[in-house]
Design a protein around this motif. Structure first.
Motif, short mmCIF file in Angstrom:
data_model
loop_
_atom_site.label_atom_id
_atom_site.label_comp_id
_atom_site.label_asym_id
_atom_site.label_seq_id
_atom_site.Cartn_x
_atom_site.Cartn_y
_atom_site.Cartn_z
N HIS A 1 -30.71 11.47 7.65
CA HIS A 1 -31.34 10.24 7.19
C HIS A 1 -32.27 9.71 8.29
N LEU A 2 -33.10 8.73 7.91
CA LEU A 2 -33.95 8.02 8.85
C LEU A 2 -33.43 6.60 9.02
N ASP A 3 -33.31 6.16 10.27
CA ASP A 3 -33.04 4.75 10.48
C ASP A 3 -34.38 4.01 10.52
N PRO A 4 -34.39 2.68 10.60
CA PRO A 4 -35.66 1.96 10.52
C PRO A 4 -36.69 2.37 11.58
N VAL A 5 -36.25 2.60 12.82
CA VAL A 5 -37.19 2.99 13.87
C VAL A 5 -37.71 4.41 13.62
N GLU A 6 -36.82 5.32 13.28
CA GLU A 6 -37.27 6.69 12.97
C GLU A 6 -38.24 6.70 11.80
N ALA A 7 -37.95 5.89 10.79
CA ALA A 7 -38.85 5.82 9.63
C ALA A 7 -40.22 5.31 10.02
N ALA A 8 -40.28 4.30 10.89
CA ALA A 8 -41.58 3.79 11.35
C ALA A 8 -42.35 4.86 12.11
N ARG A 9 -41.66 5.61 12.96
CA ARG A 9 -42.32 6.67 13.71
C ARG A 9 -42.83 7.77 12.79
N VAL A 10 -42.06 8.08 11.75
CA VAL A 10 -42.50 9.10 10.80
C VAL A 10 -43.74 8.62 10.04
N CYS A 11 -43.79 7.36 9.68
CA CYS A 11 -44.97 6.84 8.99
C CYS A 11 -46.21 6.93 9.88
N ALA A 12 -46.03 6.67 11.17
CA ALA A 12 -47.15 6.85 12.10
C ALA A 12 -47.53 8.32 12.22
N PRO B 1 -20.70 -8.52 7.95
CA PRO B 1 -21.51 -9.35 7.05
C PRO B 1 -23.00 -9.20 7.35
N GLY B 2 -23.79 -9.19 6.29
CA GLY B 2 -25.24 -9.12 6.44
C GLY B 2 -25.81 -7.74 6.66
N TRP B 3 -24.97 -6.70 6.69
CA TRP B 3 -25.49 -5.37 7.02
C TRP B 3 -26.47 -4.86 5.97
N MET B 4 -26.31 -5.28 4.73
CA MET B 4 -27.17 -4.76 3.67
C MET B 4 -28.61 -5.25 3.79
N ASP B 5 -28.82 -6.36 4.51
CA ASP B 5 -30.15 -6.96 4.58
C ASP B 5 -30.94 -6.54 5.82
N ARG B 6 -30.33 -5.80 6.71
CA ARG B 6 -30.95 -5.59 8.02
C ARG B 6 -32.05 -4.55 8.02
N ALA B 7 -31.91 -3.49 7.25
CA ALA B 7 -32.81 -2.34 7.42
C ALA B 7 -34.27 -2.67 7.09
N GLY B 8 -34.51 -3.45 6.03
CA GLY B 8 -35.88 -3.76 5.67
C GLY B 8 -36.60 -4.55 6.76
N THR B 9 -35.92 -5.58 7.27
CA THR B 9 -36.50 -6.39 8.34
C THR B 9 -36.68 -5.56 9.60
N ALA B 10 -35.69 -4.72 9.90
CA ALA B 10 -35.77 -3.88 11.10
C ALA B 10 -36.92 -2.89 10.99
N PHE B 11 -37.15 -2.37 9.79
CA PHE B 11 -38.28 -1.44 9.60
C PHE B 11 -39.61 -2.15 9.83
N GLU B 12 -39.76 -3.33 9.28
CA GLU B 12 -41.01 -4.07 9.45
C GLU B 12 -41.27 -4.35 10.93
N ALA B 13 -40.23 -4.73 11.67
CA ALA B 13 -40.38 -4.99 13.10
C ALA B 13 -40.72 -3.71 13.85
N ALA B 14 -40.10 -2.59 13.46
CA ALA B 14 -40.36 -1.32 14.13
C ALA B 14 -41.78 -0.85 13.88
N VAL B 15 -42.30 -1.08 12.69
CA VAL B 15 -43.68 -0.70 12.39
C VAL B 15 -44.64 -1.43 13.32
N HIS B 16 -44.39 -2.71 13.56
CA HIS B 16 -45.25 -3.47 14.47
C HIS B 16 -45.21 -2.91 15.89
N ARG B 17 -44.05 -2.39 16.28
CA ARG B 17 -43.89 -1.89 17.65
C ARG B 17 -44.43 -0.48 17.83
#
Length: 266
Positions: A187-198, A223-239
């Motif tokens: 699988h891809l985590d949010p940071v790996e997914a951002a790198r793959v998109c680049a 608690p809250g784990w289901m909401d983290r990946a989308g926000t984390a991906f957006e932040a990783a894309v910026h970085r």
């Protein structure tokens, strides 16, 4: 022309491009095996009806849910050849795509789009009673090129996606999470997914495969784990992927992508 992408949760996207409606890895019911959909509601039928074709990346139950596939009617279900043969045995219109083969999908209103498979690596958790082939897809139509990654881990072969597509990637539908707080291999985590998109040079990226499914024991998970990946991906894309525009949707939401433009809410 433009494309509309509507995310229905997990890896299910309704893609309207080139006058064709394509549904990816349809999960249209409230569950996938023991996994349950967040909120207990299935997607509204108006969001996915009248599909012209379906793409199935692999046969894990959360991506090839037979009941959901049957709800779409007698539409072609494009998949790797071994997966397509299995789908045919389930009474579905499985259509095998050999590596490098382009298939034309025609819309009921006269439109057309071209589809082919591209590599993915998702060899963890093999299934004893279903073939284990995994693939991504490229869709070209209406002057746009869309990459649906399916389920994959990071590997060097993903750099070839634009070459195999024969065009720059306008829109990436990329997995960024799973159905638990910890990802298994493949699988891809949010940071790996951002790198793959680049890596593939995607112009717009919509994160999928997150915030939708949970196991029955999820009440005991953080608690809250289901909401983290989308926000984390957006932040990783910026970085790590400044040339990519992240477009984070909630289940049922849609965005429009036009040639040369960023995504906008539909």
């Amino acid at each position: 022309m433009s494309a509309q992408v509507r995310w229905l949760g997990h890896a299910t996207v309704v893609l309207d491009v080139g006058g064709v409606r394509i549904v990816t890895d349809p999960l249209l019911r409230r569950h996938a095996g023991v996994l349950r959909r967040r909120g207990g509601r299935a997607p509204s039928a108006w969001g996915w009806h009248r599909a012209d074709a379906v793409l199935v990346s692999h046969l894990h139950h959360d991506h090839a849910e037979v009941g959901s596939l049957r709800m779409l009617g007698a539409v072609p279900v494009l998949a790797a050849p071994s997966s397509a043969s299995w789908l045919v045995r389930q009474g579905l219109r499985g259509v095998g795509l050999a590596p490098g083969e382009w298939r034309t999908v025609r819309g009921t209103a006269g439109g057309a789009a071209q589809v082919r498979t591209v590599p993915a690596e998702h060899g963890h958790r093999p299934m004893p009673h279903r073939p284990n082939a995994a693939t991504g897809f490229v869709v070209r139509g209406g002057g746009l090129t869309v990459w649906f990654a399916g389920d994959t881990g990071p590997f060097p072969g993903l750099a070839r996606v634009p070459e195999l597509a024969g065009a720059p990637i306008d829109l990436a539908l990329v997995p960024v999470g799973g159905w638990g707080p910890r990802l298994s291999g493949g699988h891809l985590d949010p940071v790996e997914a951002a790198r793959v998109c680049a890596l593939v040079g995607a112009r717009v990226a919509v994160p999928v495969h997150w915030g939708t499914l949970h196991a029955p024991a999820s009440r005991r998970l953080p608690p809250g784990w289901m909401d983290r990946a989308g926000t984390a991906f957006e932040a990783a894309v910026h970085r790590v992927a400044p040339g990519v525009r992240a477009c984070v949707l909630r289940p049922g939401e849609a965005a429009t992508v036009a040639p040369g433009d960023d995504a906008s809410d539909a």
